[in-house]
Write a protein that holds these residues in place. Sequence first.
Motif, PDB file in Angstrom:
ATOM      1  N   ASN A  83       0.796  -1.222   0.000  1.00 38.37           N
ATOM      2  CA  ASN A  83       0.000   0.000   0.000  1.00 38.37           C
ATOM      3  C   ASN A  83       0.832   1.278   0.000  1.00 38.37           C
ATOM      4  OD1 ASN A  83      -2.403  -1.515   0.039  1.00 38.37           O
ATOM      5  ND2 ASN A  83      -2.255  -1.727   2.273  1.00 38.37           N
ATOM      6  N   LYS A 136      -7.404   4.411  -2.736  1.00 39.97           N
ATOM      7  CA  LYS A 136      -7.038   2.991  -2.809  1.00 39.97           C
ATOM      8  C   LYS A 136      -6.728   2.550  -4.237  1.00 39.97           C
ATOM      9  CE  LYS A 136     -11.799   1.247  -3.311  1.00 39.97           C
ATOM     10  NZ  LYS A 136     -12.832   0.335  -2.751  1.00 39.97           N
ATOM     11  N   LEU A 172      -2.610   2.736  -5.236  1.00 40.08           N
ATOM     12  CA  LEU A 172      -1.686   2.099  -4.300  1.00 40.08           C
ATOM     13  C   LEU A 172      -0.940   0.983  -5.019  1.00 40.08           C
ATOM     14  CD1 LEU A 172      -3.904   1.728  -1.088  1.00 40.08           C
ATOM     15  CD2 LEU A 172      -2.208   3.509  -1.574  1.00 40.08           C
ATOM     16  N   ARG A 208      -7.626  -6.581  -8.053  1.00 40.27           N
ATOM     17  CA  ARG A 208      -6.779  -5.847  -7.112  1.00 40.27           C
ATOM     18  C   ARG A 208      -5.346  -6.322  -7.261  1.00 40.27           C
ATOM     19  NH1 ARG A 208      -9.759  -9.595  -4.266  1.00 40.27           N
ATOM     20  NH2 ARG A 208      -8.587 -11.085  -3.000  1.00 40.27           N
ATOM     21  N   ASN A 246      -2.575  -1.244  -8.147  1.00 36.96           N
ATOM     22  CA  ASN A 246      -3.983  -0.988  -8.444  1.00 36.96           C
ATOM     23  C   ASN A 246      -4.079   0.137  -9.473  1.00 36.96           C
ATOM     24  OD1 ASN A 246      -5.011  -2.861  -6.633  1.00 36.96           O
ATOM     25  ND2 ASN A 246      -5.298  -1.370  -4.999  1.00 36.96           N
TER      26      ASN A 246
END
Length: 307
Positions: free
Chosen positions: A136, A144, A147, A175, A198
């Motif tokens: 992350n 998100k 990341l 993801r 991502n």
Amino acid sequence: MPIGYLWTTLVVAWCTAFAVAARPARRPTPGNLSYWSAFLLNELPFLAFYWLLASTLLAASEGDLSSPVGWIALALAVATTFALAVVVRRAMQTRNAVERALAEAGLPQRRSRLPLARVLVAPFSRRRRDVERIANVAYGDAGKWNLLDVYRHRSHPQACPTFVHLHGGAFRSGRKNREARLLLYRLAGAGWLCISANYRLGGGARFPDHLVDVKKVIAWVREYGPEYGADPSVVVVAGSSAGGNLASTAALTPNAPRFQPGFEQADTSVTAAVCLYGYLGDYHHGDDPDGSSPFRFVNPDAPPFFV
């Protein structure tokens, strides 16, 4: 009457039939029954066989195979097992195709085989103790969706070639820690710096938003990658399915200002591109009249591709 055993066998046989039968190429839409029935079984035929075997043993232990329906289900299970063997045989032929391609390109070949017990019993990826994952890390301002995870050897080598992977999911799902983990851990264990990122998904993201995010990842590697041990002069971009589309397009459009809003001066060229079962057509999530297929951007200065 072993209705449960019959239904179990019918489900596996149905999916296996679509996996074995030759079908014309079609877009994988929710209504494409042949695609959705076959794709998982194509990847994991052993699990389908285990399901059949467990159901057959359960039916036998309960005396269900003595009825006519039981015999019909057993015969179907046996036929399905032979069909699953065809799926496995087809998959094993890919090794020869890859080796021929490497030989034609004059590249060295490394013959390595996973232990048979690993293939049959534990087909999923496992973490390596000599590799650490830094999760992350932000590379953009889209929360998100922007990341990435860094995989590197625990000895923290420097000047490592960098491998950037982009997940699949039809530009709607997926993801960064879902796909290619075995590949990421293996390369990191061999001294590469690996990144899985991502990118924006769903109805709010349209072409070229996904591509802009990929460019941001490459720019991040050039600016911040050396802090993690990356050699910014050797960057390989790769992707699976939809990610293969993005990896291809990114490799074919280095330093294109249109796809680098706000960071036009960043170097987004790559050393090579790898497409793992990549989707290479238009994906219709945008308003560009010229389309979003990587073929639109093919040019004589493209880096090497491995498809």
